[in-house]
Design a protein around this motif. Structure first.
Motif, PDB file in Angstrom:
ATOM      1  N   MET A   1       0.830  -1.198   0.000  1.00 29.32           N
ATOM      2  CA  MET A   1       0.000   0.000   0.000  1.00 29.32           C
ATOM      3  C   MET A   1       0.868   1.252   0.000  1.00 29.32           C
ATOM      4  O   MET A   1       1.954   1.266   0.597  1.00 29.32           O
TER       5      MET A   1
ATOM      6  N   CYS B   1      -1.472   7.921   1.528  1.00 31.16           N
ATOM      7  CA  CYS B   1      -2.120   6.610   1.556  1.00 31.16           C
ATOM      8  C   CYS B   1      -3.505   6.602   0.915  1.00 31.16           C
ATOM      9  O   CYS B   1      -4.186   5.562   0.934  1.00 31.16           O
TER      10      CYS B   1
ATOM     11  N   THR C   1      -6.631   5.924  -1.012  1.00 34.34           N
ATOM     12  CA  THR C   1      -6.974   4.762  -1.838  1.00 34.34           C
ATOM     13  C   THR C   1      -8.474   4.779  -2.109  1.00 34.34           C
ATOM     14  O   THR C   1      -9.266   5.024  -1.196  1.00 34.34           O
TER      15      THR C   1
ATOM     16  N   SER D   1     -11.820   8.621  -2.189  1.00 35.00           N
ATOM     17  CA  SER D   1     -10.472   8.322  -1.720  1.00 35.00           C
ATOM     18  C   SER D   1     -10.430   8.453  -0.205  1.00 35.00           C
ATOM     19  O   SER D   1     -10.830   9.479   0.346  1.00 35.00           O
TER      20      SER D   1
ATOM     21  N   THR E   1      -6.172   5.417   4.422  1.00 33.31           N
ATOM     22  CA  THR E   1      -6.160   4.076   5.001  1.00 33.31           C
ATOM     23  C   THR E   1      -5.397   4.012   6.319  1.00 33.31           C
ATOM     24  O   THR E   1      -5.615   3.088   7.109  1.00 33.31           O
TER      25      THR E   1
ATOM     26  N   ILE F   1      -7.244  -1.611  -4.891  1.00 32.23           N
ATOM     27  CA  ILE F   1      -5.808  -1.746  -4.887  1.00 32.23           C
ATOM     28  C   ILE F   1      -5.410  -3.206  -4.870  1.00 32.23           C
ATOM     29  O   ILE F   1      -6.180  -4.049  -4.391  1.00 32.23           O
TER      30      ILE F   1
END
Length: 362
Positions: free
Chosen positions: A310, A322, A324, A346, A349, A362
């Motif tokens: 990640m 980060c 995602t 988004s 994380t 991802i």
């Protein structure tokens, strides 16, 4: 900031002239890609730094000095920067405090704990290239001179060391009391340098607190501070260390009606108690992995435990590296307890946990 080295000057001088002429010959690569073979710090795509020395501090801690390439902003004392390291072909990002004096070539002091930090301490050698981001952070010295109290523990000394190196020896009016907690004298960072600085400069007083002998610094009342630094309420205070110490410091300064005098730097996000929620099965769509986690485990931690690589940086909700896309489900922000999530949104994380089943792109 020191003047540019010869290769840096060459890269900066020839790039604007040769790039337009060379571009047709290098496509799909850029002329800078070839120039980086000569000078690894020359890159139009990514700020880099070359390691100049690695200095052991304790048995599991080292200071890594590096010379940044063009595009680096001189740091202010107390700031941090994201550092990218290649491990097994994958670039990992972490955030580290800069420990040198403001304006000097930077360095980071790293404790070997975790994948990236362990790699930096154990494997880094002079000549290695680090990927960098520019210095950031608001944990900086006050604009106007005033007496200071620095309250630190463990690696929380690293940003404060930059402040001390910036002040002591450069300003005759420096008045700094450093109270630093470590497990033992052997674990105390920068102990020899601090002893030399305090001997040479009366404006610096260093108090070492060894928790292995005395337990943790007690901040449930003012008794300990009254003993170590009797005029602490009148000083601008800077604190950095474990969350428990910082939480206690916030309460103490608040109760003393001096909270406006306390500045805190945290290495971990402030998570609300009891905000974990129910958790759930997290599915990583492109990686074809899934894992069941509880409601207090961040999605970043869940991914890493499932073997999913990640993006990450500060790991505390500041840098947004980060981010995602969420494809389905809901997540809970562990700092606020808020549950949210729309398809395609988004999410951070490093500070979000599953609030039921969720899917990440991802």
């Amino acid at each position: 900031m020191p003047s540019m080295r010869p290769l840096d000057r060459l890269a900066k001088a020839v790039s604007p002239v040769l790039s337009p002429l060379a571009k047709p010959l290098t496509t799909p690569l850029t002329p800078q890609d070839f120039l980086s073979l000569i000078n690894p710090l020359s890159s139009a795509r990514q700020l880099r730094g070359v390691v100049t020395s690695v200095v052991p501090e304790t048995t599991d801690t080292a200071t890594i000095h590096f010379r940044p390439g063009h595009g680096w902003d001189p740091h202010m004392a107390g700031q941090w920067a994201r550092v990218g390291v290649e491990i097994d072909g994958v670039r990992h990002w972490r955030s580290y405090s800069l420990t040198t004096a403001a304006g000097e070539d930077p360095a980071i002091t790293v404790h070997a704990e975790g994948l990236v930090s362990d790699s930096l301490v154990q494997r880094t050698r002079p000549g290695d290239v680090l990927h960098l981001d520019v210095p950031q952070g608001d944990f900086v010295l006050p604009e106007h001179p005033r007496p200071l109290l620095m309250l630190t523990a463990g690696s929380g000394l690293t940003p404060v060391m930059s402040m001390i190196r910036t002040l002591v020896g450069r300003r005759d009016d420096a008045d700094v009391v450093l109270v630093h907690s470590s497990r033992s004298a052997e674990d105390a960072l920068f102990a020899e340098e601090l002893a030399e600085l305090s001997t040479a400069h009366p404006g610096l007083r260093v108090v070492h607190w060894y928790s292995g002998e005395r337990g943790r610094i007690d901040l449930t009342s003012t008794d300990t501070l009254d003993e170590l630094c009797p005029d602490w309420p009148s000083r601008a205070a800077y604190a950095c260390g474990p969350p428990e110490m910082l939480d206690a410091a916030e309460r103490l300064w608040h109760d003393a009606d001096a909270r406006h005098s306390l500045v805190i730097e945290r290495f971990a996000p402030v998570v609300l108690d009891g905000q974990g929620g129910e958790g759930g099965v997290v599915t990583f769509l492109r990686s074809d992995r899934e894992i069941e986690v509880d409601g207090s485990t961040t999605l970043l931690e869940a991914a890493e435990s499932a073997g999913v690589m990640m993006p990450s940086g500060c790991r505390m909700g500041i840098c947004h590296t980060c981010l995602t896309p969420l494809r389905a489900g809901k997540v809970r922000d562990l700092r606020t307890g808020e549950v949210h999530g729309d398809e395609g949104q988004s999410i951070q994380t490093c500070v979000s946990a599953a609030a039921g089943p969720c899917h990440l792109e991802i």
